[in-house]
Design an enzyme around this catalytic site. Structure first.
Site, short mmCIF file in Angstrom:
data_model
loop_
_atom_site.label_atom_id
_atom_site.label_comp_id
_atom_site.label_asym_id
_atom_site.label_seq_id
_atom_site.Cartn_x
_atom_site.Cartn_y
_atom_site.Cartn_z
N GLU A 194 0.84 -1.20 0.00
CA GLU A 194 0.00 0.00 0.00
C GLU A 194 0.88 1.25 0.00
OE1 GLU A 194 -2.27 -1.00 3.51
OE2 GLU A 194 -3.78 -2.05 2.36
N GLU A 289 -5.44 -7.63 -1.97
CA GLU A 289 -6.21 -7.73 -0.72
C GLU A 289 -7.64 -7.34 -1.06
OE1 GLU A 289 -4.94 -5.46 2.69
OE2 GLU A 289 -2.84 -6.02 2.40
#
Ligand SMILES: *[C@@H]1O[C@H](CO)[C@@H](O)[C@H](O)[C@H]1NC(C)=O
Length: 1000
Positions: A194, A289
């Site tokens: 991320e 994810e």
């Protein structure tokens, strides 16, 4: 996994798009299909292994959150594989592996090799995600505590940071390299997490990303793609400096508001496919994810509510929406969450990391697990899905404009129709007819009367021209679980909600075939025109339609289908990882869990678990099978009326008797706050003598820097003692920072001054992670000579570094201080876990222990001398009558049979009006931090292997009353959270050091 709100993520998206221009990466190996030197390749549609397409159905598991090791990991991986997960995604935790800089330790639960070996045995692929920054709701986002003292900016190319992570990442690569496919299960490796590229004056980000990739490549990760998990579908690191081979996105579309578990956001069916076309039209669309559950903060609603928020309906609607977006890699975060044992949590989560995941913290299976099994098994049965592309979508595909449908059409002519209600806030059912594309032209079905039904918050994948063996479904308004050709018969398993009418037309039926229904008669079948069989009715139980002994169509109601398993058999023509329909398999209906099955001669050996005393089992196996064993024991089977082999599994499931913790004679205790006694000697403690810090946050007051981490104490409770001389001071002002829901208590000499506590991040004003308080001395408490202010701080972990702004360096402990009424402190002493970064316990690792007296003395360790717990007949149920800390110890034996999976937990009863906190140690392992005021967690699973299921156990519970009038734990007991007759391997007790190993 991100802990920020989506709004923030969307702002990042906007910035990234305008600030980043892409160039083709130089020198990185190509993993596009057709590159013969790569072991794992992909194209615009899917991944390939051995030149064969596959859907990567992945689940996130953090092995370090189950420190019992290989047997426990095997249990979880087997459960995943049985449900159709063919891949597991694992974060590795740098902070746990390098408690002191330069001392890398990958033993025990920290082993990477053990994870890969277990996955290889089980036959499940692996995507390591080693960070070095992982976020993961773990302390410092996975960074080591000592990194907080490194002045170099983290997550940049700053030299000091590069030097810090390079040894860890070099080791990571070397561990994974020998396990790259096809030599092992590793099919990709993720770089960072991320993360966002350099932009404007924020430089050195992309350079750092590229350096990680170079380190992975340079140390042997050459055969598989490198990936990144973008914080959303922002297109970061698709190409250019730091660009990866295979871009992945993450998404948590229902958020984390477990307090409102039935409130859903509308589903966006266009955002992700549009991003696919915008960023990577020539790469497969992969989600690194996707929401598998939700985390929960201190004071939150509890994981059962999070489970409700992300329940089987959520899985049904949201995951099928991903398939509609042609996602061919989906990783569910979390699939098994585990436990934030031993101070693993960061301040926004508590001990349980159950996450509302499909496999619950105690490793039992949830309804969501079964829903996922239906979906994943279908995807593996449907190779045409992998090449299907979006043809049309919207609210006019069915006759009901309240239904949104996405149509995917494969070049081979197969149609997939993914239906949901246009508004997922709708809870009522909708009737419809669907327009399907068939070899007979477009049909509006059901065509023979009635209508199909779609419930509120239901999604369905219907098909047309769907092949199974030599037959086809011309169309079906029932969903498909799986198909397999077994003994020359094409078997396909269909399901629909009880009460829904279905219409199925089987085509390619041999001329002159007959159709015969057996089992439940709620289904009818008849032959139709053009060599078809027409199946109608409403499923209830199991019906079987036999088409001239060449094809069998099983139709079940959805509830019944939840206990169906499609288990691949070992085969010389396919790999252990392959779940495609050309791999020989058997169907097994009925049990709670089927782990695996093998056929030897005429015998089918099945291993699995049951959770009721009598389970009817139905088997579709090749015709040579005439005997069956269940976990090694023969079960009598006979041919059933629906053509299956049918038998009954009988198990006893005796309740487990657990020790009673209410018996005071079984407990002893010690005062765990001798630090407030006048004769307490702190001369061996660290002197907090730093007067400057290189952290972004400077002390708010006081000459000395008292941040615990500056002195090597990175977790758990810490204690500071400030000495001053004379009796003229009137009070002390303290600024204490410990993270959301932290707590502290303060004394001058033995006078209790008071306590304060934080709140969680969802509280009004954004939550409290620090307070500034003024405490007034009672002049009679002071001496003319040395006086001591003692401050005990319960920190809730180091902060994460989601935004890359060194937030993890935020101080813990006393951030500022001032003596009121004249004078100043002469010196301060600080204490945390014994040894700080030179922690003695190399098995349980750097984070397990905190700095309470009982912990420093080793009272939590097995074999602690009885003289340490020098008071008797004291129990946490009687508690203490003033502010302070006491530690209680008891021992008990368990004798749980090896063939029973009986997860045991320690259950507290909360008294929210009373402020007290407990730390739980089982056999030296810290397995819980209980907060009576905030909760919500009251049940603390003690996993097998940490808890000795067949032998003695030492339990230590501390009780720290933050209130002047003391505290008692209202009730404390051992409970079982399931009783399952299990084929899992008994989890061996982790060999961990005792008191004499660590304190003598
Ligand atoms: C980090 O990257 C920047 C470019 O963004 C470069 O100017 C700087 O020299 C690099 N620093 C190091 C230590 O390599």
């Amino acid at each position: 996994m991100k802990s920020l709100h989506r709004l923030v993520a969307l702002c990042l998206l906007a910035f990234s798009l305008s600030a980043f221009s892409y160039t083709v990466p130089q020198g990185s190996p190509g993993f596009y299909h057709g590159n013969s030197s790569a072991a794992v390749t992909f194209d615009a549609h899917s991944l390939f292994l051995d030149n064969k397409r596959l859907y990567v159905f992945s689940g996130e598991v953090h092995p370090w959150r189950i420190p019992s090791g290989k047997a426990a990991w095997r249990d979880v991986f087997q459960k995943m594989k049985a449900a159709g997960f063919n891949s597991v995604s694992v974060y590795h935790h740098w902070g746990l592996s390098e408690g002191k800089q330069g001392s890398l330790d990958f033993n025990f639960f920290r082993s990477h090799t053990d994870v890969y070996e277990v996955a290889k045995e089980v036959g499940i692929l692996v995507v390591p995600r080693p960070g070095p920054y992982i976020n993961a709701e773990t302390t410092a986002g996975g960074f080591p505590g000592w990194l907080t003292n490194n002045p170099a900016k983290a997550r940049t190319n700053a030299t000091g940071f590069t030097q810090a992570w390079t040894p860890f990442m070099t080791s990571v690569a070397k561990f994974a390299a020998p396990f790259q496919y096809p030599d092992g299960p590793v099919i990709a490796v993720q770089s960072e997490n991320e993360f966002f590229p350099s932009s404007g004056s924020d430089t050195g980000r992309s350079e750092y990303m590229q350096a990680i990739e170079n380190t992975l490549r340079g140390n042997g990760i050459t055969k598989v793609p490198l990936t990144h998990n973008d914080a959303n579908t922002g297109g970061r690191f698709v190409k250019g400096l730091g660009g990866v081979d295979l871009y992945m996105w993450d998404s948590y579309p229902q958020g984390f508001d477990c307090a409102n578990p039935t409130s859903w956001s509308e589903v966006n069916s266009n955002y992700e496919p549009n991003a696919h076309q915008q960023y990577i039209p020539d790469e497969m669309w992969a989600s690194g994810e996707f929401q598998g559950g939700s985390f929960d903060p201190w004071g939150g609603s509890g994981y059962d509510k999070c489970f409700q928020l992300t329940n089987e309906q959520f899985a049904n609607v949201l995951y099928k929406n991903n398939y509609a977006a042609q996602t061919s890699y989906q990783n569910l975060y979390m699939t098994y969450g585990g436990t934030n044992w031993g101070n693993l949590a960061e301040p926004t989560v508590y001990t349980s990391y159950d996450y509302g995941a499909p496999i619950r913290e105690d490793r039992t299976l949830s309804p969501k697990y079964s829903e996922i099994k239906l979906q994943a098994t279908f995807l593996h049965s449907s190779p045409d899905f992998l090449i299907a592309t979006s043809s049309t979508n919207g609210t006019s595909i069915t006759t009901n404009s309240g239904i949104y449908a996405s149509v995917l059409q494969s070049p081979t002519g197969v149609g997939f129709y993914i239906l949901r209600q246009n508004s997922v806030k709708t809870l009522t059912s909708a009737q419809f007819q669907l327009r399907v594309n068939t070899s007979q032209g477009q049909l509006t079905v059901p065509q023979f009367g009635g209508s199909a039904t779609l419930d509120g918050r239901e999604s369905q994948i219907l098909v047309s021209e769907y092949p199974f063996g030599s037959h086809k479904l011309q169309y079906s308004t029932a969903e498909i679980f799986a198909w397999s050709t077994i003994g020359g018969v094409d078997n396909i398993i269909l399901y629909a909600q009880a009460g829904h009418s279905i219409e199925v037309v089987v085509s390619n039926v041999a001329a002159g075939s007959t159709a015969k229904v057996s089992g439940s008669t709620s289904i009818n079948a008849r032959t139709g025109n053009n060599n078809t069989v027409i199946i109608t009715g409403s499923p209830s139980g199991i019906s079987s339609v036999s088409i001239s002994s060449k094809a069998t169509v099983i139709v079940a109601d959805k509830h019944t289908a939840l206990s169906f398993w499609n288990i691949q058999l070992p085969s010389t023509t396919s790999t252990i990882y392959d779940k495609a329909p050309d791999v020989p398999s058997v169907f097994i209906f009925g049990p709670y869990l089927v782990r695996n099955a093998t056929i030897t001669g005429s015998r089918l050996a099945i291993n699995g678990d049951t959770n009721v005393t009598s389970t009817t089992i139905d088997i579709i196996a090749p015709p040579q099978v005439n005997s069956v064993t269940w976990n090694g024991y023969p079960i009598r089977v006979t041919k059933s009326n629906i053509g299956t082999l049918r038998g009954t599994i009988i198990t006893s499931l005796q309740p487990i008797t657990l020790p009673n913790l209410k018996d005071a004679s079984q407990w002893s205790c010690l005062d765990s706050l001798p630090e407030i006694q006048s004769n307490f000697d702190d001369s061996s403690w660290v002197t907090a003598n730093k007067t400057a810090t290189q952290r972004p946050i400077q002390p708010s007051a006081g000459k000395f820097v008292l941040y615990a981490d500056e002195y090597g104490f990175h977790q758990g409770n810490t204690i500071a003692r400030g000495h001053f001389t004379g009796n003229t001071a009137t009070g002390v002002q303290l600024n204490v920072q410990g993270g959301f829901n932290f707590g502290y208590s303060v004394w001058v000499n033995d006078q209790f001054l008071g306590s304060n506590q934080g709140t969680n991040q969802y509280s009004s004003g954004g939550g409290t992670d620090q307070t500034t308080d003024t405490w007034t001395f009672n002049q009679t408490s002071l001496n003319t000579g040395d006086n001591v202010v003692t401050v005990v701080v319960d920190t809730t972990g180091l902060e994460e570094d989601y935004s890359g702004n060194d937030q993890f360096k935020t101080p813990r402990g006393i951030r500022g201080y001032k003596l009121i009424g004249g004078g100043d402190f002469d010196h301060w002493k600080i204490q945390g876990n014994l040894g700080g970064e030179d922690f003695p316990d190399k098995v349980r690792g750097p984070l397990n222990e905190g700095g309470l007296f009982v912990e420093r003395q080793g009272g939590h360790l097995p074999g602690a001398p009885p003289t340490l717990f020098n008071q008797s007949s004291c129990t946490p149920l009687n508690g203490i009558t003033s502010a302070g800390i006491r530690a209680y110890k008891t021992s008990f034996n368990l004798d749980i049979p090896t063939n029973v999976d009986a997860p045991v937990a320690l259950q507290f009863t909360r008294t929210p009006s009373s402020s007290y906190r407990s730390v739980i140690y089982i056999n030296g392992w810290q397995f819980g931090r209980f907060n009576s005021k905030d909760g919500p967690q009251t049940v603390f699973p003690l996993p097998e292997g940490i808890l000795n299921h067949r032998g003695s156990n030492d339990l230590v519970v501390t009780l720290w009353s933050l209130d002047a009038n003391g505290a008692t734990i209202a009730d404390l007991e051992l409970v079982t959270t399931g009783i399952i007759s299990s084929s899992k391997e008994a989890v061996a007790q982790v060999q961990s050091p005792s008191f004499s190993d660590l304190r003598l």
